[in-house]
Design an enzyme around this catalytic site. Structure first.
Site, PDB file in Angstrom:
ATOM      1  N   SER A   8       0.844  -1.196   0.000  1.00  0.00           N
ATOM      2  CA  SER A   8       0.000   0.000   0.000  1.00  0.00           C
ATOM      3  C   SER A   8       0.879   1.245   0.000  1.00  0.00           C
ATOM      4  O   SER A   8       2.101   1.166   0.066  1.00  0.00           O
ATOM      5  CB  SER A   8      -0.917  -0.008   1.220  1.00  0.00           C
ATOM      6  OG  SER A   8      -0.150   0.268   2.370  1.00  0.00           O
ATOM      7  N   LYS A   9       0.202   2.362  -0.049  1.00  0.00           N
ATOM      8  CA  LYS A   9       0.837   3.674  -0.173  1.00  0.00           C
ATOM      9  C   LYS A   9       1.991   3.878   0.825  1.00  0.00           C
ATOM     10  O   LYS A   9       3.009   4.470   0.507  1.00  0.00           O
ATOM     11  CB  LYS A   9      -0.263   4.731   0.065  1.00  0.00           C
ATOM     12  CG  LYS A   9       0.122   6.131  -0.300  1.00  0.00           C
ATOM     13  CD  LYS A   9       0.010   6.369  -1.788  1.00  0.00           C
ATOM     14  CE  LYS A   9       0.926   7.519  -2.184  1.00  0.00           C
ATOM     15  NZ  LYS A   9       1.411   7.424  -3.537  1.00  0.00           N
ATOM     16  N   ARG A  10       1.796   3.343   2.032  1.00  0.00           N
ATOM     17  CA  ARG A  10       2.846   3.621   3.018  1.00  0.00           C
ATOM     18  C   ARG A  10       4.157   2.890   2.697  1.00  0.00           C
ATOM     19  O   ARG A  10       5.188   3.161   3.286  1.00  0.00           O
ATOM     20  CB  ARG A  10       2.355   3.287   4.424  1.00  0.00           C
ATOM     21  CG  ARG A  10       2.236   1.842   4.722  1.00  0.00           C
ATOM     22  CD  ARG A  10       1.422   1.617   5.993  1.00  0.00           C
ATOM     23  NE  ARG A  10       0.831   0.316   5.973  1.00  0.00           N
ATOM     24  CZ  ARG A  10       1.445  -0.789   6.367  1.00  0.00           C
ATOM     25  NH1 ARG A  10       2.659  -0.706   6.852  1.00  0.00           N
ATOM     26  NH2 ARG A  10       0.853  -1.949   6.291  1.00  0.00           N
ATOM     27  N   HIS A  11       4.114   1.952   1.745  1.00  0.00           N
ATOM     28  CA  HIS A  11       5.348   1.288   1.339  1.00  0.00           C
ATOM     29  C   HIS A  11       6.112   2.081   0.275  1.00  0.00           C
ATOM     30  O   HIS A  11       7.173   1.657  -0.166  1.00  0.00           O
ATOM     31  CB  HIS A  11       5.044  -0.116   0.794  1.00  0.00           C
ATOM     32  CG  HIS A  11       4.509  -1.049   1.826  1.00  0.00           C
ATOM     33  ND1 HIS A  11       3.235  -1.553   1.779  1.00  0.00           N
ATOM     34  CD2 HIS A  11       5.062  -1.549   2.954  1.00  0.00           C
ATOM     35  CE1 HIS A  11       3.035  -2.339   2.825  1.00  0.00           C
ATOM     36  NE2 HIS A  11       4.123  -2.348   3.554  1.00  0.00           N
ATOM     37  N   GLY A  12       5.543   3.196  -0.146  1.00  0.00           N
ATOM     38  CA  GLY A  12       6.242   3.992  -1.154  1.00  0.00           C
ATOM     39  C   GLY A  12       5.391   4.180  -2.387  1.00  0.00           C
ATOM     40  O   GLY A  12       4.164   4.110  -2.314  1.00  0.00           O
TER      41      GLY A  12
END
Ligand code: GLU
Length: 466
Positions: free
Chosen positions: A238-242
């Site tokens: 998801s977004k928090r992984h980049g």
């Protein structure tokens, strides 16, 4: 054998996610490998969340990746009449029925089931009533009450779902619109899709879809549900992984071939081969080697693969991908032999095209800015005489070749008693403005004689002005 027909059906509620791109890629590769067809369908029935911008972004990202489609894009919002026809047919053949239960009544049924320790579901009250259409009626599919529905999956093997746990689910809402699973089956059926590869988050829909196929008396397509891509912490990517969108990777200077190569390896293997060209993939891709376990997205691996793809391409073939990044730096370069030469000198040392464009900058600007530290260290009054000789000797060269440049260096070394580095480094700073550049000879050859001489003389003037 019938030709393979696959599809990619994104919901246009955002950009093309790299997980979605991977699904598109598997379907596209299988169609291309088998000489079949790949169809693009936009699942825009959620009209509140679907946008034209998302459709455009998804199409552009697919085009950039080189994933081309043979049919479509079809839009589900333009196919409502087709869904209605199929729903009517299901009612007429006794496979579906009108239901007039209100949402409150259905909730009460669900609560009652829950109270008995059963799965909360609709209890089939209208199933045998033979109700006609009326305002506020929905259409439900008559699902089998006993037995199991087995999903035979290319990737996961067989998964059995208890029919008793599936209620007569709604296929048409009271406003006449088709429910998601109905629309998907009607689309896949009418578009002749016979192979469906998708994320295993959709496995839950598959038994329902199978029951719709059966009710329509249609053959089932082959299903393959691939595990989701995970982040390095093993949570769903998801977004928090980049960076999540294909477009971000384009902007960060990744090559489409590298993105494709990396994504396909997240869930498919061919022995221990890591590097694949596009043609390689089309030739070697198969469904047998789609993996059952989830893979982790690793940006470093993807970057290393990007560097390999940058190295493997012909400089001329790389140019169209580099030019936009040069443009971002305000450099108006064109796809000519100069740019090809520039690229060739930078291919072995660029992990991304953004890096390459930054490193190429000095070639294009009229006067590369001098790095202060580099100038202070190498553009000294002691270096001036050597630089003047270099400018004169290079200017006098009848042919500007590697051999001729080597001769100039040999002569200056002999005349000045300086070592190679003591000549190369001031020259490099004079010409590029910094101490880091491709090999001195290849760099000067790419830059050309006139610019080389001009830049050395400019550096000499700079020294003399200090
Ligand atoms: N529209 C669905 C999605 O974007 C795909 C449905 C399918 O593959 O059947 O996740």
């Amino acid at each position: 054998m019938k030709p393979i027909v696959t599809r990619f059906p994104p919901s246009p509620t955002g950009f093309l996610h790299i997980g979605g791109a991977r699904t598109a890629l598997f379907n596209w590769l299988y169609a291309r490998k088998t000489g079949g067809k790949f169809i693009l369908r936009i699942e825009d029935t959620d009209e509140a969340r679907s946008t034209k911008d998302s459709v455009d972004a998804i199409l552009e990202a697919l085009q950039w990746l080189g994933i081309d489609w043979d049919e479509g894009p079809y839009f589900q919002t333009e196919r409502k009449e087709i869904y209605s026809r199929y729903i009517e047919k299901l009612v007429e053949t006794g496979h579906a029925y009108y239901c007039s239960c209100t949402p409150d009544e259905v909730n009460t049924m669900r609560e009652a089931a829950r109270a008995k320790g059963l799965k909360p579901m609709y209890n089939g009250r209208c199933r045998e009533q033979g109700l006609a259409w009326a305002d506020n009626t929905v259409v439900r599919l008559k699902t089998p009450v006993t037995g199991v529905t087995v999903v035979e999956d290319i990737v996961k093997g067989d998964t059995a779902f208890q029919n008793a746990e599936m209620d007569d689910f709604i296929i048409q809402r009271s406003d006449g619109s088709a429910m998601y699973n109905l629309a998907v089956v009607v689309d896949d059926l009418t578009m002749g899709i016979n192979t469906i590869i998708r994320g295993d988050d959709h496995l839950i829909n598959t038994p329902k879809q199978i029951l719709i196929y059966r009710a329509l008396g249609a053959d089932l397509p082959a299903f393959g549900h691939v595990p989701m891509v995970l982040g390095p912490d093993k949570a769903r990517l998801s977004k928090r992984h980049g960076a999540m969108s294909v477009d971000e990777y384009r902007k960060m200077g990744y090559l489409p071939d590298a993105v494709i190569n990396y994504l396909v390896r997240l869930g498919w293997s061919h022995g221990d081969q890591e590097f694949f060209t596009r043609m390689d993939l089309i030739e070697k891709f198969d469904l047998e080697h789609l993996g059952r376990s989830a893979s982790m997205f690793d940006m470093e691996k993807m970057t290393a693969l990007n560097a390999k793809h940058i190295q493997a391409k012909e400089p001329g073939a790389l140019a169209p991908f580099v030019l936009p990044h040069l443009q971002d730096l305000g450099i108006d370069a064109c796809d000519d032999t100069f740019t090809s030469k520039v690229i060739e000198t930078l291919q072995p040392r660029s992990k991304t095209l953004v890096e390459m464009a930054a490193a190429a900058r000095f070639y294009y600007v009229d006067e590369p800015e001098l790095d202060e530290k580099a100038a202070a260290k190498f553009l000294t009054s002691e270096a001036a005489a050597m630089l003047i000789q270099a400018a004169d000797d290079i200017e006098a060269l009848p042919e500007f070749t590697q051999a001729a440049l080597e001769d100039v260096f040999t002569k200056i070394m002999a005349d000045s008693g300086l070592g190679f580095g003591k000549i190369a480094q001031p020259l490099r700073v004079a010409v590029t403005g910094t101490t880091v550049s491709p090999g001195i000879f290849e760099m000067l050859l790419a830059l050309g004689k006139d610019k080389t001489v001009q830049r050395i003389r400019r550096a000499v003037a700079w020294i003399q002005n200090q």
